[in-house]
Design an enzyme around this catalytic site. Structure first.
Site, short mmCIF file in Angstrom:
data_model
loop_
_atom_site.label_atom_id
_atom_site.label_comp_id
_atom_site.label_asym_id
_atom_site.label_seq_id
_atom_site.Cartn_x
_atom_site.Cartn_y
_atom_site.Cartn_z
N ASP A 18 1.45 -1.21 0.05
CA ASP A 18 0.30 0.21 -0.25
C ASP A 18 1.21 1.26 0.86
OD1 ASP A 18 -2.30 -2.03 0.22
OD2 ASP A 18 -2.70 -1.29 1.82
N ASN A 186 -19.86 -5.43 2.10
CA ASN A 186 -20.65 -3.85 2.62
C ASN A 186 -21.56 -3.54 2.43
OD1 ASN A 186 -18.91 -3.36 0.99
ND2 ASN A 186 -17.46 -1.95 1.66
N GLY A 224 -20.58 -0.41 8.88
CA GLY A 224 -19.81 0.75 9.42
C GLY A 224 -20.57 0.57 10.37
N ASP A 248 -8.38 6.02 9.99
CA ASP A 248 -8.16 5.60 9.04
C ASP A 248 -9.18 4.14 8.57
OD1 ASP A 248 -7.62 4.73 6.83
OD2 ASP A 248 -5.31 4.48 7.20
N ALA A 251 -9.04 -0.98 5.84
CA ALA A 251 -8.88 -2.67 6.24
C ALA A 251 -9.74 -3.15 7.69
CB ALA A 251 -7.35 -3.03 6.65
N ALA A 252 -11.34 -2.33 7.57
CA ALA A 252 -11.61 -2.14 8.80
C ALA A 252 -12.48 -3.93 8.50
CB ALA A 252 -12.58 -0.99 9.16
N GLY A 253 -12.96 -3.25 7.10
CA GLY A 253 -13.43 -4.81 6.57
C GLY A 253 -13.19 -5.81 7.41
N ASP A 254 -11.30 -5.81 6.51
CA ASP A 254 -10.35 -6.90 6.51
C ASP A 254 -10.78 -7.16 8.17
OD1 ASP A 254 -10.33 -6.80 4.13
OD2 ASP A 254 -8.37 -5.39 3.92
N LYS A 287 -5.99 3.12 13.64
CA LYS A 287 -4.98 3.14 13.65
C LYS A 287 -4.70 3.42 12.64
CE LYS A 287 -3.97 0.20 17.42
NZ LYS A 287 -3.22 -1.19 17.43
N GLY A 289 -3.06 2.71 8.70
CA GLY A 289 -2.29 2.15 8.10
C GLY A 289 -3.27 0.80 7.93
O1 RIB Z 1 -9.68 -3.22 2.67
C1 RIB Z 1 -7.81 -2.39 2.48
C2 RIB Z 1 -6.69 -2.67 1.49
O2 RIB Z 1 -7.86 -3.28 -0.22
C3 RIB Z 1 -5.92 -2.06 1.14
O3 RIB Z 1 -4.99 -3.15 1.74
C4 RIB Z 1 -5.65 -2.42 -0.01
O4 RIB Z 1 -4.16 -3.02 -0.12
C5 RIB Z 1 -5.87 -2.85 -0.81
O5 RIB Z 1 -6.09 -3.72 -1.66
#
Ligand code: RIB
Length: 305
Positions: A18, A186, A224, A248, A251-254, A287, A289
């Site tokens: 990223d 989402n 969300g 930020d 990556a909240a969904g991840d 956080k 990133g």
């Molecule tokens: O879900 C967030 C991710 O989406 C980021 O890390 C970016 O690489 C994109 O793939």
């Protein structure tokens, strides 16, 4: 086929470097604005979900591709230091995937992907891992759709449960929808999947029912700051969000998926697993990133108390 120790979670998906700049706002078309220093941060939806589950204590393996470049080394080292098994990740002649990300003053992001090696993850690659070693498969849509489909089919053949996060948003063949035990979009992704407007919980519920009509078993809509909605043929259940100060949302969904997957592998109830997912997603927004924001087990336990 390499021999592997029994590990619970397999992620078939993307790894990205990223390239992130924080700016006061998003530039308009043709406009140039100044932001802060560029940061290179490990990301990619697949790798983020792998790290998210591993930080909570799950045994995780990842299957994908990176380039034979410095970004590839960076991403592999980072996965290994998070105890993710990388033996199914191949080095490709294409460059490692990147995501160019702007994060605005409200913590919202806009992302442009350059798939690189992620675009080369093939259906043949999926045959490389012995699926019988796993109990849960996590899939997203940053690798070719035929690969995602083949991975879901193999999972079905070997009795794994399949979590499909249809991100980034795109339409899906019904065959793939029906192979997922849990489809987790989402609001934007749900809207694109169904062609229906999704603006609030009732419209999300209506759209989720449309997906059930296409063969989905359980749809979990992440909303969300409004929490999440679990919809299956028998019921609809809303799970409240946690209130946090957002830095930020990347990556909240991840983080949600990783937390949900880990809780499922620990045999928690569906509602508790979604609640854990919501907690992980909320913590990740506090956080900056992608992977640096993913919480560890102790943070989640403390937060839930
Ligand atoms: O879900 C967030 C991710 O989406 C980021 O890390 C970016 O690489 C994109 O793939």
């Amino acid at each position: 086929m390499p021999d592997v120790p029994k590990r619970d979670v397999l992620v078939v998906g993307s790894l990205n470097a990223d390239l992130v700049v924080r700016a006061p706002r998003f530039p308009g078309p043709g406009e140039t604005i100044s932001g802060e220093n560029l940061q290179v941060i490990p990301g990619g939806k697949g790798a983020n979900q792998a790290v998210a589950a591993a930080r909570l204590g799950a045994n995780v393996s990842m299957l994908g591709r990176v380039g034979k470049d410095n970004f590839g080394d960076f991403l592999l080292n980072n996965l290994q230091s998070n105890h993710v098994n990388t033996q199914f990740i191949q080095r490709d002649d294409a460059s490692t995937g990147t995501a160019t990300i702007i994060v605005d003053g409200n913590g919202q992001n806009s992302i442009v992907l350059s798939p690189g090696a992620n675009g080369k993850v093939s259906a043949a690659d999926v045959e490389y891992a012995s699926f019988s070693s796993f109990s849960l498969l996590l899939l997203q849509l940053e690798i070719p759709i035929l690969t995602v489909l083949r991975a879901a089919e193999r999972a079905r053949e070997h009795g794994l449960r399949v979590i499909l996060n249809p991100a980034p948003a795109q339409t899906l063949p019904d065959k793939l929808i029906a192979l997922a035990d849990f489809l987790i979009p989402n609001e934007t992704e749900l809207s694109l999947l169904t062609g229906m407007e999704v603006t609030d919980t009732p419209s999300a519920e209506r759209a989720a029912h449309t997906l059930l009509g296409h063969g989905a078993k359980t749809v979990i809509v992440t909303l969300g700051s409004k929490g999440a909605l679990i919809v299956d043929r028998a019921s609809s259940t809303h799970v409240d969000a946690f209130k946090v100060d957002v830095v930020d949302t990347t990556a909240a969904g991840d983080a949600f998926i990783g937390g949900f997957a880990h809780a499922l592998s620990e045999n928690e109830s569906l509602k508790d697993a979604v609640r854990r997912g919501c907690a992980c997603g909320a913590l990740a927004t506090t956080k900056f990133g992608a992977q640096p924001s993913l919480p560890i087990k102790e943070e989640v336990e403390k937060f839930l108390k």
